[in-house]
Design an enzyme around this catalytic site. Structure first.
Site, PDB file in Angstrom:
ATOM      1  N   GLY A  17     -52.674  33.971 -23.420  1.00  0.00           N
ATOM      2  CA  GLY A  17     -53.811  34.106 -24.328  1.00  0.00           C
ATOM      3  C   GLY A  17     -53.487  33.938 -25.797  1.00  0.00           C
ATOM      4  N   MET A  95     -56.465  28.064 -15.754  1.00  0.00           N
ATOM      5  CA  MET A  95     -55.749  27.100 -14.930  1.00  0.00           C
ATOM      6  C   MET A  95     -56.450  26.765 -13.608  1.00  0.00           C
ATOM      7  SD  MET A  95     -53.560  26.458 -17.132  1.00  0.00           S
ATOM      8  CE  MET A  95     -52.304  25.402 -16.424  1.00  0.00           C
ATOM      9  N   ARG A  96     -57.760  26.976 -13.560  1.00  0.00           N
ATOM     10  CA  ARG A  96     -58.534  26.558 -12.384  1.00  0.00           C
ATOM     11  C   ARG A  96     -59.538  25.505 -12.828  1.00  0.00           C
ATOM     12  NH1 ARG A  96     -59.155  29.317  -7.763  1.00  0.00           N
ATOM     13  NH2 ARG A  96     -61.232  28.436  -7.604  1.00  0.00           N
ATOM     14  N   LEU A  97     -59.880  24.612 -11.918  1.00  0.00           N
ATOM     15  CA  LEU A  97     -60.948  23.654 -12.212  1.00  0.00           C
ATOM     16  C   LEU A  97     -62.259  24.430 -12.226  1.00  0.00           C
ATOM     17  CD1 LEU A  97     -61.703  20.673 -12.636  1.00  0.00           C
ATOM     18  CD2 LEU A  97     -62.020  20.492 -10.175  1.00  0.00           C
ATOM     19  N   ASN A 112     -62.585  22.831 -23.388  1.00  0.00           N
ATOM     20  CA  ASN A 112     -61.240  23.048 -22.855  1.00  0.00           C
ATOM     21  C   ASN A 112     -60.233  22.568 -23.890  1.00  0.00           C
ATOM     22  OD1 ASN A 112     -59.207  23.647 -20.895  1.00  0.00           O
ATOM     23  ND2 ASN A 112     -59.053  21.464 -20.421  1.00  0.00           N
ATOM     24  N   HIS A 114     -56.239  21.048 -24.098  1.00  0.00           N
ATOM     25  CA  HIS A 114     -55.153  20.512 -23.277  1.00  0.00           C
ATOM     26  C   HIS A 114     -54.008  20.115 -24.206  1.00  0.00           C
ATOM     27  CE1 HIS A 114     -53.115  18.603 -19.986  1.00  0.00           C
ATOM     28  NE2 HIS A 114     -52.969  17.506 -20.715  1.00  0.00           N
TER      29      HIS A 114
HETATM   30  C1  GRF Z   1     -52.134  26.041 -23.744  1.00  0.00           C
HETATM   31  O1  GRF Z   1     -51.052  25.200 -24.017  1.00  0.00           O
HETATM   32  C2  GRF Z   1     -53.351  25.237 -23.368  1.00  0.00           C
HETATM   33  O2  GRF Z   1     -53.419  23.995 -23.989  1.00  0.00           O
HETATM   34  C3  GRF Z   1     -53.128  25.033 -21.884  1.00  0.00           C
HETATM   35  O3  GRF Z   1     -52.593  26.255 -21.440  1.00  0.00           O
HETATM   36  C4  GRF Z   1     -51.890  26.875 -22.509  1.00  0.00           C
HETATM   37  C5  GRF Z   1     -52.429  28.272 -22.643  1.00  0.00           C
HETATM   38  O4  GRF Z   1     -51.669  29.066 -23.499  1.00  0.00           O
HETATM   39  N1  GRF Z   1     -54.364  24.646 -21.239  1.00  0.00           N
HETATM   40  P1  GRF Z   1     -52.215  30.490 -23.964  1.00  0.00           P
HETATM   41  O5  GRF Z   1     -52.580  31.273 -22.725  1.00  0.00           O
HETATM   42  O6  GRF Z   1     -53.396  30.262 -24.862  1.00  0.00           O
HETATM   43  O7  GRF Z   1     -51.074  31.122 -24.679  1.00  0.00           O
END
Ligand code: GRF
Length: 208
Positions: A17, A95-97, A112, A114
């Site tokens: 987070g 981390m889920r669709l 989102n 990425h």
């Molecule tokens: C980030 O790098 C984001 O781009 C990817 O997952 C990571 C999450 O990191 N989707 P955090 O939980 O915000 O530290």
């Protein structure tokens, strides 16, 4: 200028987070005119839930295994988001669709982030894939979510040069630092009403 109601964010997480924290901090320092109304995690011990609690924000763990179908699980996510008056859903390391049930409930209002320059290097290992590929420029993407993983109109991108002495770890650190600046800025573009989606293109127009 007409006073606007502050946008209410529902942040979906699965892990540490740090992006959530950047959003909470930007909301608190006034650079982001939006409030995190609720944080939802699909992982019970995600540290992001603790970050939310420390900030006095409702933190909800929703166990996928407690629901029969994916649609039922998504329906519960929608119920929690609506219960907290959410206007924009923000995936931050979720981390889920996200199923169509949530996308349909919040049309054009799900973001989102990425950690790669989409459409290159989608998937769960964007940074490692880009590093292994030998890119000279790496970056991060904030985009509107669609039913396809890491797809959808691009709202913002930021980039860094990959230095000769970068390791995967140093590149990760650089990219996360970019994420933590870019995500609040991108959300602010929506909060201020300056983002306009036109097909695949998102135009950022000055505030009115
Ligand atoms: C980030 O790098 C984001 O781009 C990817 O997952 C990571 C999450 O990191 N989707 P955090 O939980 O915000 O530290």
């Amino acid at each position: 200028m007409v006073a606007r109601e502050r946008l209410r964010l529902g942040v979906l997480i699965s892990g540490s987070g740090t992006n959530l924290q950047a959003i909470i901090d930007a909301s608190a320092d006034g650079s982001l005119e939006a409030d995190v109304a609720v944080v939802v995690s699909n992982v019970a011990d995600a540290f992001g839930l603790e970050r939310a609690r420390r900030a006095g924000i409702p933190a909800v763990f929703l166990d996928r295994d407690a629901f029969g179908t994916g649609a039922e699980y998504s329906g519960e996510i929608v119920r929690v988001l609506r219960e907290h008056g959410v206007g924009l859903v923000v995936m931050a390391g979720y981390m889920r669709l996200l199923g169509s049930v949530v996308l349909d409930a919040f049309p054009g209002a799900v973001l989102n982030i990425h950690p790669a320059l989409l459409p290159s290097f989608p998937g769960a290992h964007g940074i490692a894939d880009a590093f292994a590929y030998g890119v000279k420029v790496a970056g991060v993407t904030v985009h509107f979510a669609s039913a396809v993983f890491d797809e959808g109109p691009i709202l913002a991108q930021g980039c860094v040069e990959v230095a000769e002495d970068d390791t995967l770890e140093t590149l990760e650190a650089k990219l996360h630092a970019v994420e933590h600046k870019l995500y609040p800025l991108a959300i602010q573009a929506i909060a201020s009403g300056s983002a306009r989606v036109d097909g695949r293109k998102v135009h950022i127009v000055p505030e009115v």
